[in-house]
Design an enzyme around this catalytic site. Structure first.
Site, PDB file in Angstrom:
ATOM      1  N   ARG A 244      47.637  50.699  47.648  1.00 50.19           N
ATOM      2  CA  ARG A 244      48.149  50.589  46.272  1.00 50.19           C
ATOM      3  C   ARG A 244      49.018  51.778  45.914  1.00 50.19           C
ATOM      4  O   ARG A 244      49.988  51.644  45.166  1.00 50.19           O
ATOM      5  CB  ARG A 244      46.963  50.436  45.306  1.00 50.19           C
ATOM      6  CG  ARG A 244      46.325  49.064  45.423  1.00 50.19           C
ATOM      7  CD  ARG A 244      44.970  48.951  44.756  1.00 50.19           C
ATOM      8  NE  ARG A 244      44.422  47.605  44.991  1.00 50.19           N
ATOM      9  CZ  ARG A 244      43.164  47.253  44.771  1.00 50.19           C
ATOM     10  NH1 ARG A 244      42.301  48.137  44.306  1.00 50.19           N
ATOM     11  NH2 ARG A 244      42.765  46.015  45.009  1.00 50.19           N
ATOM     12  N   GLU A 364      48.175  43.092  46.788  1.00 45.42           N
ATOM     13  CA  GLU A 364      47.294  44.275  46.885  1.00 45.42           C
ATOM     14  C   GLU A 364      46.538  44.504  45.569  1.00 45.42           C
ATOM     15  O   GLU A 364      46.245  45.632  45.173  1.00 45.42           O
ATOM     16  CB  GLU A 364      48.052  45.510  47.393  1.00 45.42           C
ATOM     17  CG  GLU A 364      48.581  45.266  48.815  1.00 45.42           C
ATOM     18  CD  GLU A 364      48.862  46.500  49.650  1.00 45.42           C
ATOM     19  OE1 GLU A 364      48.341  47.580  49.338  1.00 45.42           O
ATOM     20  OE2 GLU A 364      49.600  46.362  50.641  1.00 45.42           O
TER      21      GLU A 364
HETATM   22  N1  COS Z   1      36.014  52.222  47.989  1.00 41.81           N
HETATM   23  C1  COS Z   1      34.830  52.137  48.633  1.00 41.81           C
HETATM   24  N2  COS Z   1      33.872  51.222  48.316  1.00 41.81           N
HETATM   25  C2  COS Z   1      34.120  50.384  47.309  1.00 41.81           C
HETATM   26  C3  COS Z   1      35.338  50.427  46.587  1.00 41.81           C
HETATM   27  C4  COS Z   1      36.298  51.392  46.959  1.00 41.81           C
HETATM   28  N3  COS Z   1      37.468  51.493  46.317  1.00 41.81           N
HETATM   29  N4  COS Z   1      35.317  49.465  45.643  1.00 41.81           N
HETATM   30  C5  COS Z   1      34.133  48.847  45.753  1.00 41.81           C
HETATM   31  N5  COS Z   1      33.406  49.408  46.755  1.00 41.81           N
HETATM   32  C6  COS Z   1      32.047  49.052  47.188  1.00 41.81           C
HETATM   33  C7  COS Z   1      31.100  49.121  46.006  1.00 41.81           C
HETATM   34  O1  COS Z   1      30.619  50.440  45.849  1.00 41.81           O
HETATM   35  C8  COS Z   1      30.024  48.145  46.395  1.00 41.81           C
HETATM   36  O2  COS Z   1      29.129  48.772  47.298  1.00 41.81           O
HETATM   37  P1  COS Z   1      27.519  48.617  47.149  1.00 41.81           P
HETATM   38  O3  COS Z   1      27.252  47.161  47.401  1.00 41.81           O
HETATM   39  O4  COS Z   1      26.987  49.511  48.231  1.00 41.81           O
HETATM   40  O5  COS Z   1      27.178  49.051  45.769  1.00 41.81           O
HETATM   41  C9  COS Z   1      30.777  47.069  47.163  1.00 41.81           C
HETATM   42  O6  COS Z   1      32.014  47.681  47.593  1.00 41.81           O
HETATM   43  C10 COS Z   1      31.091  45.852  46.305  1.00 41.81           C
HETATM   44  O7  COS Z   1      31.813  46.309  45.181  1.00 41.81           O
HETATM   45  P2  COS Z   1      31.891  45.497  43.794  1.00 41.81           P
HETATM   46  O8  COS Z   1      30.520  45.052  43.403  1.00 41.81           O
HETATM   47  O9  COS Z   1      32.680  46.302  42.847  1.00 41.81           O
HETATM   48  O10 COS Z   1      32.709  44.207  44.273  1.00 41.81           O
HETATM   49  P3  COS Z   1      33.271  42.972  43.464  1.00 41.81           P
HETATM   50  O11 COS Z   1      33.006  41.761  44.259  1.00 41.81           O
HETATM   51  O12 COS Z   1      32.796  43.006  42.045  1.00 41.81           O
HETATM   52  O13 COS Z   1      34.875  43.173  43.537  1.00 41.81           O
HETATM   53  C11 COS Z   1      37.087  43.940  42.948  1.00 41.81           C
HETATM   54  C12 COS Z   1      35.555  44.228  43.062  1.00 41.81           C
HETATM   55  C13 COS Z   1      37.400  42.874  41.917  1.00 41.81           C
HETATM   56  C14 COS Z   1      37.657  45.255  42.512  1.00 41.81           C
HETATM   57  C15 COS Z   1      37.636  43.537  44.342  1.00 41.81           C
HETATM   58  O14 COS Z   1      37.197  42.245  44.704  1.00 41.81           O
HETATM   59  C16 COS Z   1      39.145  43.584  44.442  1.00 41.81           C
HETATM   60  O15 COS Z   1      39.752  44.655  44.615  1.00 41.81           O
HETATM   61  N6  COS Z   1      39.820  42.418  44.362  1.00 41.81           N
HETATM   62  C17 COS Z   1      41.233  42.314  44.585  1.00 41.81           C
HETATM   63  C18 COS Z   1      41.470  42.045  46.036  1.00 41.81           C
HETATM   64  C19 COS Z   1      42.882  42.330  46.397  1.00 41.81           C
HETATM   65  O16 COS Z   1      43.441  43.383  46.125  1.00 41.81           O
HETATM   66  N7  COS Z   1      43.484  41.362  47.071  1.00 41.81           N
HETATM   67  C20 COS Z   1      44.785  41.518  47.555  1.00 41.81           C
HETATM   68  C21 COS Z   1      44.784  41.034  48.940  1.00 41.81           C
HETATM   69  S1  COS Z   1      45.523  42.102  50.059  1.00 41.81           S
HETATM   70  S2  COS Z   1      47.452  41.840  49.814  1.00 41.81           S
END
Ligand code: COS
Length: 383
Positions: A244, A364
């Site tokens: 990002r 992303e």
């Molecule tokens: N770095 C390290 N770990 C991370 C993190 C980060 N930036 N963000 C989340 N985690 C970890 C959390 O700490 C959590 O760990 P624990 O289970 O041990 O507590 C785990 O990952 C799950 O995190 P969370 O519960 O926040 O996940 P969600 O399913 O609620 O999703 C979002 C969070 C919405 C932020 C995520 O799904 C996302 O970024 N979606 C967009 C995806 C994207 O960018 N797609 C583009 C495709 S690539 S072109």
């Protein structure tokens, strides 16, 4: 800093000259033919552009984040399609390995990603799992010394040319969320992988995305990134935090290019007997674009420095992605407006940028996902 100041400046000058003299003149051709000439890709390989962010010990340039964003500011000065072909190797197509790979996985693949012999591709998104990446359904069933992958990945950048995929799949069939997801390195050409037809897109002609379909695709158990199940979603999030920031830098570069083109046009184009740049309503658009692009540049540089200092920049990277991608959208819109009728005509190229930059607010992580990430982190820190 990974490079001394002089070497960095040399690299930036070389990239800047390559962009101005080689890439900018090809912008129309690449859009019309929907392809980057292969010899240009070879020149990018020779310049080391595929390995900017890959550590030196694996054959890359090993740039720090602060250095990498400077290169991205330069590469942003032309059609984003050129950046896209090297973008996955420096970002989402290699960083899963760089950040979480085992030594064996790194030494097997990173050198060939760094030279651009292999193009890397990141296969996370699916037909039913986009913003909710943790809900993905592609399965990886353990079978002796192998995993068997089944599922469909969608909108996968560089899939048609990829030699290596980072594939996210569910290793725990009973899970529904992020915890059951693992990341795999999968070589293109492994039996059971089919690449769909390239998608027909709004813009960025010359950069290709496609479906990647896995049907009983057997990969060795050693292909799991980091060697441990259940870590894949975290790997994806770490890769995206970094990606990002890189995308934000590209947005800044493109905005600066569009501002330069808009200013040149406004100083040359005459109406009511004088250059339109003399009119305050045009000046307002130029000034707003300038200030916003400068703000985004400062955010990106500061976040890159913080990341290099070892700080967690998840929130700041999301702030940069949200602000810079929205900013370049506004700048492109004003660029069309300043160019007037010419802004709507393909020959001037401004309308192409207008369409191309629309993607930055989506991939992303959409702007809305960045807002969610920022606010969630704020709440977590306040607790
Ligand atoms: N770095 C390290 N770990 C991370 C993190 C980060 N930036 N963000 C989340 N985690 C970890 C959390 O700490 C959590 O760990 P624990 O289970 O041990 O507590 C785990 O990952 C799950 O995190 P969370 O519960 O926040 O996940 P969600 O399913 O609620 O999703 C979002 C969070 C919405 C932020 C995520 O799904 C996302 O970024 N979606 C967009 C995806 C994207 O960018 N797609 C583009 C495709 S690539 S072109």
């Amino acid at each position: 800093m990974a490079l001394d100041a002089e070497t960095l400046q040399q690299l930036l000058d070389t990239v800047s000259r390559f962009v101005r003299e080689r890439l900018v003149p090809l912008e129309h051709q690449v859009a019309d033919e929907d392809a980057i000439p292969p010899e240009v890709i070879d020149e990018m390989r020779a310049m080391g552009l595929f390995g900017l962010s890959i550590p030196e010990e694996y054959g890359g340039l090993g740039l720090s984040m602060a250095e990498e964003v400077q290169v991205a500011f330069e590469l942003g000065q032309t059609s984003p399609v050129f950046r896209s072909i090297i973008g996955t190797n420096n970002g989402i197509g290699s960083q899963g390995l760089v950040i979480d790979g085992t030594e064996e996985q790194k030494s097997k693949y990173l050198p060939r990603l760094a030279t651009g012999e292999l193009i890397g591709s990141f296969a996370l998104t699916e037909p039913e799992a986009g913003s909710d990446a943790g809900s993905l359904r592609t399965s990886a069933r353990r079978d002796g010394d192998h995993y068997v992958l089944n599922g469909t990945k969608r909108f996968i950048t560089n899939a048609p040319v990829a030699g290596l995929f980072t594939v996210f799949a569910r290793t725990d069939p009973d899970s529904r969320d992020a915890r059951g997801v693992s990341a795999f390195v999968v070589e293109a050409g492994t039996p059971g992988i089919t690449i769909g037809k390239p998608d027909r897109k709004m813009g960025q002609k010359g950069a290709h995305t496609a479906d990647v379909i896995f049907e009983d695709c057997r990969v060795p158990a050693a292909a799991i990134i980091g060697g441990k199940e259940g870590q894949g979603f975290k790997t994806a999030m770490k890769v995206l935090d970094r990606g990002r920031l890189h995308i934000s830098a590209v947005c800044v570069g493109i905005a600066e290019r569009l501002i330069r083109d808009s200013l040149a046009y406004a100083m040359e184009r005459k109406q009511f007997g004088q250059p339109i740049a003399e009119f305050q309503l045009i000046q307002a658009m130029l000034a707003d674009s300038k200030a916003e692009a400068y703000a985004a540049r400062c955010m990106v540089e500061e976040t890159a420095r913080r990341r290099d200092a070892g700080r967690d920049v998840g929130t700041e990277a999301a702030c940069c992605k949200m602000f810079a991608s929205e900013m370049v959208g506004r700048v492109a819109d004003r660029a069309v407006q300043i160019h007037g009728g010419a802004g709507y005509i393909a020959d001037y190229g401004v309308e192409r940028f207008y369409r191309d930059v629309r993607l930055f607010r989506i991939y992303e992580g959409t702007t809305q996902i960045q807002q969610v990430v920022i606010a969630r982190n704020m709440i977590r820190e306040a607790r």
